[in-house]
Design an enzyme around this catalytic site. Structure first.
Site, short mmCIF file in Angstrom:
data_model
loop_
_atom_site.label_atom_id
_atom_site.label_comp_id
_atom_site.label_asym_id
_atom_site.label_seq_id
_atom_site.Cartn_x
_atom_site.Cartn_y
_atom_site.Cartn_z
CD GLU A 170 -2.96 -1.23 2.30
OE1 GLU A 170 -2.66 -0.39 3.30
OE2 GLU A 170 -3.71 -2.05 2.31
CD GLU A 188 -4.70 -7.92 1.49
OE1 GLU A 188 -5.75 -7.32 2.02
OE2 GLU A 188 -3.87 -7.70 1.88
C1 GLA Z 1 -4.94 -4.56 4.33
C2 GLA Z 1 -4.03 -5.21 4.63
C3 GLA Z 1 -4.25 -6.77 5.23
C4 GLA Z 1 -5.63 -6.53 6.01
C5 GLA Z 1 -6.61 -5.88 5.71
C6 GLA Z 1 -7.89 -5.64 6.54
O1 GLA Z 1 -5.60 -5.06 3.04
O2 GLA Z 1 -3.23 -5.48 3.46
O3 GLA Z 1 -3.40 -7.33 5.82
O4 GLA Z 1 -5.06 -5.87 7.41
O5 GLA Z 1 -6.25 -4.58 5.20
O6 GLA Z 1 -8.04 -6.52 7.20
#
Ligand code: GLA
Length: 410
Positions: free
Chosen positions: A201, A308
């Protein structure tokens, strides 16, 4: 084909749900697990919490499961998935809460990695350098902070790193801490963890800035990203090194990411895969939008990992509390949309049709095994409910793999 260990009830519900979703997936010769159904396309993985990794009701990760529920969660992970990611236990805040060689807490991370090895799963490490869930000591030093940092916000939520406003480390100090951390963590799991999220990020959400104004950027400068990849590559030359980010469904953010990665590639920085988190909702993206995202990312000529995946079924809210596990419930807001099960099934079907269309997609990881343990639990965003029972979305995803040709369109 490996048939799942399931009761007759499972197959009855399989037929019933297939009817509900209008799918013809009940051919007994077709795979009934995600990992088998998608074997020729990509790994299908899941983020696991500490209860699952340790087999104990430790109640970390903001979940509260009984031992019996944990056993079911573990059985489901073993049955359906061939890859795992750690929900929290490899994040800096947990694995190195204090400075120095004695500041490490390897127990939960070791349990995670051993779980994967025991089950012959493809093990992912998440994450080495992030603005969130990083303890304040990492950034602390004797340099006075600038009077007005200004610029873009550093990110959502909190969890270390965000709130830190005291005297700061120097560039050299912070690089040394980063190097020491990466060498220790990547070195410990060398050849066991196959893929690392090296930087998470770093791209800015709003405005014209390319990079988020994190403490990493402010203290080290933009080359913090290149340095992190170089250290990780040195620590384990065989690991696949990934850059991971969210919101790549948005063309503006996606193009920032492409600009960033192209510039790293021009400097021969060893970025080896792109992670698209894909925390999305039932209303978007459409098949066409996801298809376009993947087409654009493919210009980087790197494997694409969906890292994710979850699909929010609640009316409002988005990922407003990233990384703050104690506030996870508010990551989704509002009531569920009407006809939520069907909308979820349609949304997942669109996504998986796009994933299999793009050969560069090599891995798809769900962010949690079921709705009850999800950080977006209120939006019931996953394929299995809180009792680990498959939802119509599960059959929709299986159906995409099991039918012969992906259908084009929205
Ligand atoms: C981001 C992170 C993850 C997790 C999500 C929320 O996407 O990369 O590790 O913390 O937020 O759960």
């Amino acid at each position: 084909m490996k048939l799942p260990v399931r009761t007759a009830g499972f197959y009855v519900s399989l037929v019933a749900a297939a009817m509900l979703t209008g799918c013809a997936t009940t051919n007994p010769n077709q795979p009934t697990t995600l990992k088998a159904a998608y074997k020729r396309h990509f790994h299908v993985g899941v983020a696991i919490n500490r209860d699952i990794a340790t087999g104990d009701a430790v109640h970390a990760d903001n979940v509260n499961r009984t031992r019996q529920q944990i056993n079911k969660d573990i059985a489901l992970v073993e049955e359906q998935f061939d890859q795992i990611s750690p929900e929290n236990d490899l994040k800096w805040q947990i694995i190195q809460p204090r400075p120095g060689p004695d500041g490490y807490n390897f127990g939960p991370a070791d349990a995670y990695v051993n779980f994967g090895l025991r089950h012959h799963m493809y093990v992912v490490g998440h994450t080495l350098v992030w603005h969130n869930q990083t303890p304040n000591w990492v950034f602390r030093g004797t340099n006075p902070p600038p009077e007005s940092p200004g610029g873009d916000s550093v990110g959502f939520g909190f969890g270390g790193g965000f709130g830190f406003s005291g005297p700061r480390a120097s560039r050299d100090q912070l690089l040394e801490r980063m190097r020491e951390h990466i060498f220790t963590v990547v070195g410990r799991y060398k050849r066991k963890v196959k893929v690392w999220d090296v930087v998470n990020e770093a791209v800015a959400d709003n405005g014209t800035n390319l990079l988020r104004k994190s403490l990493w950027l402010q203290i080290i400068g933009p080359d913090f990203i290149a340095k992190a990849f170089e250290y990780a590559h040195e620590a384990d030359p065989h690991a696949i090194l990934r850059y991971n980010d969210y919101g790549l469904e948005d063309p503006v953010k996606r193009h920032k990411l492409i600009t960033l990665i192209k510039s790293l590639q021009a400097q021969h920085v060893p970025v080896m895969a792109i992670g698209s988190q894909t925390h999305v909702s039932v209303s978007s993206p459409s098949f066409a939008q996801e298809d376009q995202e993947l087409t654009d990312l493919e210009t980087l000529r790197l494997p694409i990992h969906i890292t994710e995946l979850d699909v929010n079924g609640a009316r409002g809210g988005q990922r407003s509390n990233s990384g703050d596990v104690s506030a996870n419930a508010s990551a989704t807001q509002g009531e569920m949309v009407s006809n939520a099960d069907q909308k979820l099934a349609d949304a997942y079907s669109n996504l998986f049709r796009a994933f299999i269309k793009h050969k560069s997609v090599k891995l798809v990881t769900f962010w949690g095994v079921n709705d009850a343990v999800s950080w977006r639990a209120r939006g019931r965003p996953l394929l299995f409910d809180g009792n680990d029972q498959p939802k119509p979305a599960f059959y929709a995803v299986l159906h995409v793999a099991n039918r012969r040709l992906p259908k084009a369109g929205n």
